[in-house]
Design a protein around this motif. Structure first.
Motif, PDB file in Angstrom:
ATOM      1  N   ASN A 180       0.829  -1.210   0.000  1.00 38.96           N
ATOM      2  CA  ASN A 180       0.000   0.000   0.000  1.00 38.96           C
ATOM      3  C   ASN A 180       0.859   1.254   0.000  1.00 38.96           C
ATOM      4  O   ASN A 180       0.467   2.297  -0.549  1.00 38.96           O
ATOM      5  CB  ASN A 180      -0.925  -0.011   1.227  1.00 38.96           C
ATOM      6  CG  ASN A 180      -2.032   1.019   1.117  1.00 38.96           C
ATOM      7  OD1 ASN A 180      -2.589   1.243   0.041  1.00 38.96           O
ATOM      8  ND2 ASN A 180      -2.352   1.663   2.232  1.00 38.96           N
ATOM      9  N   LEU A 181       2.029   1.138   0.617  1.00 42.44           N
ATOM     10  CA  LEU A 181       2.954   2.259   0.636  1.00 42.44           C
ATOM     11  C   LEU A 181       3.589   2.475  -0.729  1.00 42.44           C
ATOM     12  O   LEU A 181       3.686   3.616  -1.211  1.00 42.44           O
ATOM     13  CB  LEU A 181       4.047   2.001   1.696  1.00 42.44           C
ATOM     14  CG  LEU A 181       5.116   3.089   1.852  1.00 42.44           C
ATOM     15  CD1 LEU A 181       4.475   4.379   2.370  1.00 42.44           C
ATOM     16  CD2 LEU A 181       6.215   2.629   2.803  1.00 42.44           C
ATOM     17  N   ASN A 182       3.984   1.378  -1.355  1.00 41.67           N
ATOM     18  CA  ASN A 182       4.585   1.463  -2.682  1.00 41.67           C
ATOM     19  C   ASN A 182       4.345   0.124  -3.383  1.00 41.67           C
ATOM     20  O   ASN A 182       4.887  -0.893  -2.961  1.00 41.67           O
ATOM     21  CB  ASN A 182       6.091   1.751  -2.576  1.00 41.67           C
ATOM     22  CG  ASN A 182       6.717   2.026  -3.941  1.00 41.67           C
ATOM     23  OD1 ASN A 182       6.151   1.703  -4.986  1.00 41.67           O
ATOM     24  ND2 ASN A 182       7.909   2.605  -3.931  1.00 41.67           N
ATOM     25  N   THR A 183       3.568   0.163  -4.421  1.00 39.81           N
ATOM     26  CA  THR A 183       3.197  -1.089  -5.101  1.00 39.81           C
ATOM     27  C   THR A 183       4.405  -1.811  -5.687  1.00 39.81           C
ATOM     28  O   THR A 183       4.360  -3.026  -5.897  1.00 39.81           O
ATOM     29  CB  THR A 183       2.187  -0.817  -6.224  1.00 39.81           C
ATOM     30  OG1 THR A 183       2.732   0.171  -7.129  1.00 39.81           O
ATOM     31  CG2 THR A 183       0.881  -0.296  -5.658  1.00 39.81           C
ATOM     32  N   GLU A 184       5.484  -1.063  -5.932  1.00 38.77           N
ATOM     33  CA  GLU A 184       6.668  -1.702  -6.495  1.00 38.77           C
ATOM     34  C   GLU A 184       7.395  -2.572  -5.470  1.00 38.77           C
ATOM     35  O   GLU A 184       8.242  -3.394  -5.843  1.00 38.77           O
ATOM     36  CB  GLU A 184       7.620  -0.638  -7.043  1.00 38.77           C
ATOM     37  CG  GLU A 184       7.036   0.143  -8.226  1.00 38.77           C
ATOM     38  CD  GLU A 184       8.012   1.178  -8.766  1.00 38.77           C
ATOM     39  OE1 GLU A 184       9.120   1.303  -8.169  1.00 38.77           O
ATOM     40  OE2 GLU A 184       7.697   1.843  -9.762  1.00 38.77           O
ATOM     41  N   GLY A 301      -3.760   1.547  -2.321  1.00 40.65           N
ATOM     42  CA  GLY A 301      -2.616   1.348  -3.196  1.00 40.65           C
ATOM     43  C   GLY A 301      -2.567  -0.043  -3.811  1.00 40.65           C
ATOM     44  O   GLY A 301      -1.937  -0.236  -4.853  1.00 40.65           O
ATOM     45  N   LEU A 302      -3.218  -1.011  -3.168  1.00 36.98           N
ATOM     46  CA  LEU A 302      -3.227  -2.376  -3.705  1.00 36.98           C
ATOM     47  C   LEU A 302      -4.468  -2.658  -4.547  1.00 36.98           C
ATOM     48  O   LEU A 302      -4.732  -3.812  -4.892  1.00 36.98           O
ATOM     49  CB  LEU A 302      -3.164  -3.389  -2.562  1.00 36.98           C
ATOM     50  CG  LEU A 302      -1.797  -3.561  -1.884  1.00 36.98           C
ATOM     51  CD1 LEU A 302      -1.894  -4.594  -0.784  1.00 36.98           C
ATOM     52  CD2 LEU A 302      -0.740  -3.975  -2.891  1.00 36.98           C
ATOM     53  N   ALA A 303      -5.219  -1.622  -4.857  1.00 31.60           N
ATOM     54  CA  ALA A 303      -6.473  -1.807  -5.588  1.00 31.60           C
ATOM     55  C   ALA A 303      -6.247  -2.522  -6.918  1.00 31.60           C
ATOM     56  O   ALA A 303      -7.007  -3.422  -7.288  1.00 31.60           O
ATOM     57  CB  ALA A 303      -7.151  -0.457  -5.819  1.00 31.60           C
ATOM     58  N   LYS A 304      -5.196  -2.123  -7.625  1.00 28.36           N
ATOM     59  CA  LYS A 304      -4.938  -2.739  -8.927  1.00 28.36           C
ATOM     60  C   LYS A 304      -4.619  -4.211  -8.767  1.00 28.36           C
ATOM     61  O   LYS A 304      -5.136  -5.064  -9.501  1.00 28.36           O
ATOM     62  CB  LYS A 304      -3.781  -2.015  -9.619  1.00 28.36           C
ATOM     63  CG  LYS A 304      -3.458  -2.590 -10.995  1.00 28.36           C
ATOM     64  CD  LYS A 304      -2.319  -1.824 -11.657  1.00 28.36           C
ATOM     65  CE  LYS A 304      -2.008  -2.420 -13.023  1.00 28.36           C
ATOM     66  NZ  LYS A 304      -0.875  -1.697 -13.685  1.00 28.36           N
TER      67      LYS A 304
END
Length: 339
Positions: A180-184, A301-304
């Motif tokens: 959620n902080l950074n999808t990468e 952030g994890l929606a995708k």
């Protein structure tokens, strides 16, 4: 019998006779024509032989012409037989025509009776189905009420409060926070492993909830399709074919099921469908858009990552549903189950 009664009886009989003649004009006309023809021929013979009346076109005049009776009989028979045969043929043809009309009326009546019976059967089947459905929804509400959260300061929560705690515990996992902080920082494989681990840990508390929800959706999806001639006129007026009209009918029931789900329940449903036990339920979630109110953005952030495992139909409204996409979804399920 008094004069008044006799008069009333005669008047009633006359009215009945007139009504019969009106209803059977053809047959009465044929009978009268036959009587007139026979009366004319035999009357002419009687007048000629017994009254010595000279009738034009007859060669004999009186009793002395008795030797010609055979010839006159042949003449009368030759004249009357074709006429009466023709009238009999017309009566037979008329009778056949009436029978054909009566048969068509009987067939139409039988067809209407069959159609009415089918409609009554469909109504009865629908009532039985709806009774079973709402009974299962009552059971589902009781199952939800029995769910309890375990562990931590939120232990002992029940029902929807317990579902809220379970979803919040998923959001508090390290993998979720990192992604959620950074999808990468989180790959799809890592997220899938985290979801599988989470579902296995929670199966004891929520497994029966999703199993019951699965059977509710399966019962709706397997419900008997209505024949095209029973489908409502409004559905046909919208241009729905039989397949999509039945889908629309089933979707009305699944919308009732969806309306019972809170936001946290839909979020946990989405998580469960991505887990190791949710493939079968995921098919119905996609087909009947059970995640439409939740949308794709619930998990931030994890929606995708959380939504890419679903067919977009899971988040669609009815107006965006494509019949061809429904068929494709069903074919994919059949192919998956065949392996």
């Amino acid at each position: 019998m008094s004069f008044r009664n006799a008069y009333w009886y005669c008047e009633s009989a006359l009215e009945s006779l007139i009504e019969y003649i009106k209803e059977n004009r053809f047959f009465v006309g044929v009978a009268l024509l036959a009587v007139v023809a026979c009366g004319g021929v035999f009357g002419a013979l009687y007048l000629h032989f017994f009254k010595a009346v000279d009738i034009p076109n007859l060669a004999v005049v009186n009793h002395d012409t008795a030797s010609y009776w055979g010839q006159l009989g042949d003449f009368a028979g030759g004249f009357l037989n074709p006429l009466l045969s023709f009238l009999a043929l017309m009566a037979v043809l008329k009778t056949m025509a009436l029978q054909r009309v009566e048969m068509k009326a009987a067939q139409l009546e039988a067809k209407m009776a069959t159609q009415e019976q089918r409609q009554q059967t469909a109504v009865y089947s629908r009532q039985m189905f709806e009774s079973t459905l709402f009974g299962m929804l009552d059971v589902h509400a009781k199952i939800l009420a029995d769910i309890k959260s375990a562990g931590g300061i939120s232990a002992g929560r029940e029902g929807r409060d317990a579902i809220n705690v379970i979803v919040r515990s998923f959001k508090e996992t390290n993998a979720y926070k990192r992604g959620n902080l950074n999808t990468e920082l989180l790959t799809g494989t890592e997220l899938q492993n985290e979801i599988s681990k989470f579902c296995k840990e929670r199966v004891s508390s929520t497994g029966h909830y999703f199993r019951n929800l699965y059977w509710i959706m399966k019962m709706i999806d397997d419900s008997q399709d209505l024949p095209i001639d029973i489908i409502s006129f409004s559905a046909l007026a919208r241009g729905d074919n039989g397949f999509f009209a039945n889908y629309r009918r089933k979707r009305n029931y699944t919308n009732i099921v969806r309306a019972q789900l809170s936001e946290s329940e839909m979020a946990l449903l989405q998580i469960n469908c991505l887990g190791p036990y949710g493939a079968d339920l995921k098919y119905y979630v996609e087909k009947y858009s059970l995640l439409k109110p939740l949308g794709k953005s619930y998990f931030g952030g994890l929606a995708k990552h959380m939504s890419e495992g679903f067919n977009d139909m899971a988040f669609y409204g009815l107006e965006k549903v494509d019949p061809e996409e429904l068929i494709k979804l069903n074919n994919e399920r059949m192919a998956r189950n065949s392996h």
